[in-house]
Write a protein that holds these residues in place. Structure first.
Motif, PDB file in Angstrom:
ATOM      1  N   GLN A   8      22.130  47.080 -18.893  1.00 43.76           N
ATOM      2  CA  GLN A   8      22.142  48.515 -19.222  1.00 43.76           C
ATOM      3  C   GLN A   8      20.849  48.939 -19.911  1.00 43.76           C
ATOM      4  O   GLN A   8      20.462  50.105 -19.858  1.00 43.76           O
ATOM      5  CB  GLN A   8      23.354  48.853 -20.095  1.00 43.76           C
ATOM      6  N   ALA A   9      20.179  47.984 -20.562  1.00 38.36           N
ATOM      7  CA  ALA A   9      18.899  48.311 -21.211  1.00 38.36           C
ATOM      8  C   ALA A   9      17.764  48.332 -20.181  1.00 38.36           C
ATOM      9  O   ALA A   9      16.590  48.447 -20.534  1.00 38.36           O
ATOM     10  CB  ALA A   9      18.600  47.291 -22.308  1.00 38.36           C
ATOM     11  N   GLY A  10      18.119  48.172 -18.892  1.00 37.86           N
ATOM     12  CA  GLY A  10      17.111  48.241 -17.823  1.00 37.86           C
ATOM     13  C   GLY A  10      16.388  46.924 -17.602  1.00 37.86           C
ATOM     14  O   GLY A  10      15.351  46.880 -16.940  1.00 37.86           O
ATOM     15  N   LEU A  11      16.946  45.827 -18.156  1.00 37.94           N
ATOM     16  CA  LEU A  11      16.315  44.512 -18.004  1.00 37.94           C
ATOM     17  C   LEU A  11      17.147  43.685 -17.028  1.00 37.94           C
ATOM     18  O   LEU A  11      18.257  44.074 -16.662  1.00 37.94           O
ATOM     19  CB  LEU A  11      16.241  43.824 -19.369  1.00 37.94           C
ATOM     20  N   SER A  12      16.628  42.536 -16.682  1.00 38.31           N
ATOM     21  CA  SER A  12      17.329  41.715 -15.703  1.00 38.31           C
ATOM     22  C   SER A  12      18.049  40.568 -16.427  1.00 38.31           C
ATOM     23  O   SER A  12      17.424  39.823 -17.181  1.00 38.31           O
ATOM     24  CB  SER A  12      16.296  41.193 -14.715  1.00 38.31           C
ATOM     25  N   ALA A  13      19.359  40.455 -16.175  1.00 37.63           N
ATOM     26  CA  ALA A  13      20.149  39.407 -16.850  1.00 37.63           C
ATOM     27  C   ALA A  13      20.636  38.388 -15.843  1.00 37.63           C
ATOM     28  O   ALA A  13      20.986  38.728 -14.715  1.00 37.63           O
ATOM     29  CB  ALA A  13      21.347  40.042 -17.555  1.00 37.63           C
ATOM     30  N   ALA A  14      20.660  37.138 -16.276  1.00 36.20           N
ATOM     31  CA  ALA A  14      21.190  36.060 -15.435  1.00 36.20           C
ATOM     32  C   ALA A  14      22.273  35.333 -16.228  1.00 36.20           C
ATOM     33  O   ALA A  14      21.960  34.543 -17.119  1.00 36.20           O
ATOM     34  CB  ALA A  14      20.075  35.096 -15.065  1.00 36.20           C
ATOM     35  N   PRO A  15      23.541  35.626 -15.940  1.00 35.90           N
ATOM     36  CA  PRO A  15      24.596  34.940 -16.669  1.00 35.90           C
ATOM     37  C   PRO A  15      24.690  33.465 -16.282  1.00 35.90           C
ATOM     38  O   PRO A  15      24.522  33.125 -15.118  1.00 35.90           O
ATOM     39  CB  PRO A  15      25.863  35.674 -16.233  1.00 35.90           C
ATOM     40  N   HIS A  16      24.953  32.610 -17.258  1.00 37.13           N
ATOM     41  CA  HIS A  16      25.333  31.234 -16.954  1.00 37.13           C
ATOM     42  C   HIS A  16      26.823  31.280 -16.628  1.00 37.13           C
ATOM     43  O   HIS A  16      27.561  32.125 -17.159  1.00 37.13           O
ATOM     44  CB  HIS A  16      25.134  30.325 -18.158  1.00 37.13           C
ATOM     45  N   LEU A  17      27.260  30.385 -15.782  1.00 32.70           N
ATOM     46  CA  LEU A  17      28.678  30.305 -15.458  1.00 32.70           C
ATOM     47  C   LEU A  17      29.048  28.824 -15.414  1.00 32.70           C
ATOM     48  O   LEU A  17      28.508  28.070 -14.590  1.00 32.70           O
ATOM     49  CB  LEU A  17      28.922  30.990 -14.096  1.00 32.70           C
ATOM     50  N   SER A  18      29.914  28.399 -16.337  1.00 30.67           N
ATOM     51  CA  SER A  18      30.330  26.988 -16.383  1.00 30.67           C
ATOM     52  C   SER A  18      31.724  26.903 -15.776  1.00 30.67           C
ATOM     53  O   SER A  18      32.597  27.694 -16.112  1.00 30.67           O
ATOM     54  CB  SER A  18      30.402  26.474 -17.816  1.00 30.67           C
ATOM     55  N   CYS A  19      31.929  25.941 -14.888  1.00 24.72           N
ATOM     56  CA  CYS A  19      33.174  25.936 -14.109  1.00 24.72           C
ATOM     57  C   CYS A  19      34.252  25.018 -14.660  1.00 24.72           C
ATOM     58  O   CYS A  19      35.427  25.192 -14.327  1.00 24.72           O
ATOM     59  CB  CYS A  19      32.871  25.575 -12.662  1.00 24.72           C
ATOM     60  N   ILE A  20      33.889  24.048 -15.487  1.00 24.11           N
ATOM     61  CA  ILE A  20      34.908  23.085 -15.912  1.00 24.11           C
ATOM     62  C   ILE A  20      35.989  23.820 -16.718  1.00 24.11           C
ATOM     63  O   ILE A  20      35.689  24.657 -17.555  1.00 24.11           O
ATOM     64  CB  ILE A  20      34.268  21.912 -16.710  1.00 24.11           C
ATOM     65  N   GLY A  21      37.234  23.536 -16.389  1.00 24.94           N
ATOM     66  CA  GLY A  21      38.333  24.192 -17.105  1.00 24.94           C
ATOM     67  C   GLY A  21      38.686  25.552 -16.542  1.00 24.94           C
ATOM     68  O   GLY A  21      39.570  26.219 -17.067  1.00 24.94           O
ATOM     69  N   SER A  22      38.007  26.006 -15.464  1.00 24.25           N
ATOM     70  CA  SER A  22      38.300  27.328 -14.906  1.00 24.25           C
ATOM     71  C   SER A  22      39.032  27.218 -13.569  1.00 24.25           C
ATOM     72  O   SER A  22      38.888  26.226 -12.857  1.00 24.25           O
ATOM     73  CB  SER A  22      37.000  28.091 -14.634  1.00 24.25           C
ATOM     74  N   THR A  23      39.733  28.289 -13.243  1.00 26.92           N
ATOM     75  CA  THR A  23      40.366  28.346 -11.924  1.00 26.92           C
ATOM     76  C   THR A  23      39.445  29.112 -10.973  1.00 26.92           C
ATOM     77  O   THR A  23      38.569  29.863 -11.418  1.00 26.92           O
ATOM     78  CB  THR A  23      41.707  29.105 -11.995  1.00 26.92           C
ATOM     79  N   LYS A  24      39.704  28.954  -9.687  1.00 26.41           N
ATOM     80  CA  LYS A  24      38.919  29.683  -8.687  1.00 26.41           C
ATOM     81  C   LYS A  24      39.127  31.180  -8.855  1.00 26.41           C
ATOM     82  O   LYS A  24      38.204  31.973  -8.699  1.00 26.41           O
ATOM     83  CB  LYS A  24      39.308  29.231  -7.278  1.00 26.41           C
TER      84      LYS A  24
END
Ligand code: FAD
Length: 286
Positions: free
Chosen positions: A65-81
């Motif tokens: 929203q501040a007009g910058l580019s964000a790259a989220p990390h996403l960790s999968c262990i412990g998550s469902t599809k």
């Protein structure tokens, strides 16, 4: 010495989602300071098992929203599809087109009940769900992942992530530059052809660095440890020496044609900015 001259270097900064309102305020200041350097993107870590899920999402959306580019990390262990799918949809709807895909480490005490075992399965899932929408970055370990039996099997596992569709990799931090160059050579021999961006950890606090390094298997070479220990509680000397050591390492990496640098900022602007200024980086990178 191996080099990756064919890539245009890209520079990025990593944050963790703040836990308090005060931390949020501080991160905004850090972000705005670092934004002046015009990096390619800001990445935001994600606690495995979803422990920082909302904090990561909020931080990422605020950066966008501040007009910058964000790259989220996403960790999968412990998550469902299903959960991962919801997060991917949210990011797509918010024009986020880069993800750092990880297995993660389960927080102690949390049960491993998820549907993913390794990061290559997450990369495969993201490609299946979202086609080519996301640029996918994965983690690489020049000094070998701490749970890997040996360097060779770790490389085979790294290749699984690449074959599943990763676009580039960011390394665990290191202070032993030969480990990084040797890793690149091993990648080349194994037919792995993607940019492997060095992760850079500025040195500001020896006790904290030693603790992190023990956890993630990054080696602090003896000579460096002995210097840092010798400064005792003298934080200013630790910072000055750390800045010089990390600047010199980055100079060598850039001279060898690395595809960029990814700074682990620990939500502080000054240490990364000092190194950046010493290096005279001029970006370009959007
Ligand atoms: P993987 O690539 O799955 O590898 C984990 C281990 O399993 C390795 O030893 C590997 O050799 C082995 N392995 C991999 N695939 C297979 C397979 N198919 N069969 C058998 N063995 C296999 N952690 C977080 O929780 N949140 C973050 O935001 C975060 N960001 C990070 C960013 C970067 C740039 C880096 C370098 C690390 C980050 N980490 C983060 C830490 C990371 O989650 C841990 O290092 C974790 O232990 C491994 O994650 P990975 O994605 O490398 O796992």
């Amino acid at each position: 010495m191996h080099s990756q001259k064919k890539y245009t270097p890209q520079f990025s900064f990593e944050f963790f989602p703040p836990k308090t309102a005060e931390g949020e305020k501080k991160l905004r200041v850090t972000r705005d300071e670092l934004a002046k350097l015009n990096p390619k993107y800001f990445s935001v870590t994600f606690g495995a098992g979803g422990s920082t899920r909302q904090g990561t999402i909020d931080t990422v959306l605020e950066i966008q929203q501040a007009g910058l580019s964000a790259a989220p990390h996403l960790s999968c262990i412990g998550s469902t599809k299903e959960n991962i799918s919801k997060i991917l949809n949210l990011y797509r709807e918010n024009n986020i087109n880069r993800i750092v895909a990880l297995r993660g480490d389960m927080p102690s005490g949390m049960q491993e009940t998820g549907e993913f075992r390794y990061a290559n399965e997450l990369v495969e899932f993201i490609r299946k769900e979202s086609g080519d929408h996301f640029d996918i970055e994965v983690a690489a370990y020049p000094e070998t992942h701490p749970q890997a039996h040996d360097a060779q099997s770790d490389l085979v596992n790294f290749k699984r992530k690449v074959d599943a569709g990763a676009n580039s990799a960011i390394t665990q931090y290191f202070y032993n530059i030969d480990a990084y160059f040797m890793f690149l050579e091993s990648c080349e021999k194994a037919g792995i052809d993607l940019p492997v961006i060095p992760g850079i950890m500025p040195i500001t606090n020896y006790t904290q660095l030693a603790r992190f390094s023990d956890m993630c298997g990054a080696e602090i070479p003896r000579w460096l440890r002995k210097h840092l220990q010798g400064f005792g509680d003298d934080r200013e000397s630790i910072k000055a020496f750390g800045e010089e050591v990390v600047t010199r390492m980055c100079e060598k990496l850039l001279a060898a044609g690395v595809p960029g640098l990814h700074f682990y900022t620990m939500n502080q602007s000054a240490p990364s900015k000092a190194i950046w200024n010493n290096l005279g980086i001029k970006t370009s990178n959007k």
